[in-house]
Design a protein around this motif. Sequence first.
Motif, short mmCIF file in Angstrom:
data_model
loop_
_atom_site.label_atom_id
_atom_site.label_comp_id
_atom_site.label_asym_id
_atom_site.label_seq_id
_atom_site.Cartn_x
_atom_site.Cartn_y
_atom_site.Cartn_z
N PRO A 51 0.81 -1.21 0.00
CA PRO A 51 0.00 0.00 0.00
C PRO A 51 0.85 1.27 0.00
N ASP A 52 0.41 2.27 -0.73
CA ASP A 52 1.03 3.62 -0.79
C ASP A 52 2.33 3.67 -1.58
N LEU A 53 2.91 2.50 -1.88
CA LEU A 53 4.23 2.53 -2.54
C LEU A 53 4.13 3.02 -3.99
N ASP A 54 3.02 2.67 -4.67
CA ASP A 54 2.91 3.04 -6.09
C ASP A 54 3.02 4.55 -6.29
N MET A 55 2.33 5.33 -5.45
CA MET A 55 2.36 6.80 -5.60
C MET A 55 3.76 7.34 -5.34
N LEU A 56 4.42 6.77 -4.32
CA LEU A 56 5.77 7.25 -3.98
C LEU A 56 6.76 6.94 -5.09
N VAL A 57 6.65 5.72 -5.67
CA VAL A 57 7.58 5.33 -6.75
C VAL A 57 7.34 6.22 -7.97
N GLN A 58 6.07 6.45 -8.29
CA GLN A 58 5.77 7.31 -9.46
C GLN A 58 6.38 8.70 -9.26
N VAL A 166 6.20 1.27 4.38
CA VAL A 166 6.65 2.66 4.24
C VAL A 166 6.63 3.34 5.61
N HIS A 167 5.51 3.18 6.34
CA HIS A 167 5.39 3.78 7.67
C HIS A 167 6.48 3.24 8.61
N GLU A 168 6.66 1.91 8.59
CA GLU A 168 7.60 1.29 9.53
C GLU A 168 9.05 1.66 9.23
#
Length: 246
Positions: A51-58, A166-168
């Motif tokens: 979760p959330d990784l796709d936006m950060l990678v983009q 990501v949070h951890e």
Amino acid sequence: MFNTISMIGLGYIGLPTATLFASRKKKVIGVDINQHAVDTINRGKIHIVEPDLDMLVQAAVTSGYLRATTMPEPADAFLIAVPTPFTDGYKPDLSYIQAAAEAIAPVLRKDNLVILESTSPVGTTEKLAEWLAKSRPDLTFPQQAGEAADVQIAYCPERVLPGRVVHELVENDRIIGGMTRAANFMAAALYKIFVRGDLLATNARTAEMSKLTENSFRDVNIAFANELSMICVSAHRSASIHKFFM
Ligand SMILES: NC(=O)c1ccc[n+]([C@@H]2O[C@H](COP(=O)([O-])OP(=O)(O)OC[C@H]3O[C@@H](n4cnc5c(N)ncnc54)[C@H](O)[C@@H]3O)[C@@H](O)[C@H]2O)c1
């Protein structure tokens, strides 16, 4: 100190870590032997589920801070997060770490930091140092030159929960296991780029043991919970049968 950071292995651990450095405006070169993973990341997409990784990678790729490749390139720091599976007889397979060491050795230069993040048996960081020294006799390593080594080496294990990686990565405390004090200093400076948790300095062997201890502790607790659940299911069944015949 760290303008360019290279992440070797872009899986569940390596890709979020690489992306967090890039989100802090560090130039990140991600390296993976999987061409599909490299191509996917360079399109700003992800090949894993988190979760959330796709936006950060983009964002990291389109801003130009993250780029993936199959061939290592020179950098100021190298982090290795490749698989460490078991082979037959529960023997740990260190061949991925050895292959990663042999791949980065030609591009290493003086004042580099190499960090092993893969879950590894005690003594693996020293093995990594030996593999690197064998490939680069023109450079010095901690086992030869200690604090004055050209290349410093540390073991810094990952301890994230899948689904919250990501949070951890940002919030968890982290063990920093340098082969020298200089390595501890450099590794702490590197992780401070995005880590908000405490950075706890120790040596490489203690850091390796701490990671294995944490995994074993969790394994024992999960096994205990499973045993209890089986006992409870069978106790519930016999209680129901008893009631039926009353
Ligand atoms: N996934 C987790 O939740 C987790 C948590 C803590 C620790 N770890 C440890 O972190 C390490 C990595 O785990 P992961 O889950 O990210 O694995 P992964 O399989 O998701 O990713 C590993 C990546 O390394 C690449 N790779 C293999 N050999 C390579 C090489 N020589 N050069 C470059 N890339 C190479 C693979 O293609 C793959 O993309 C393991 O030691 C694992 O035990 C994982």
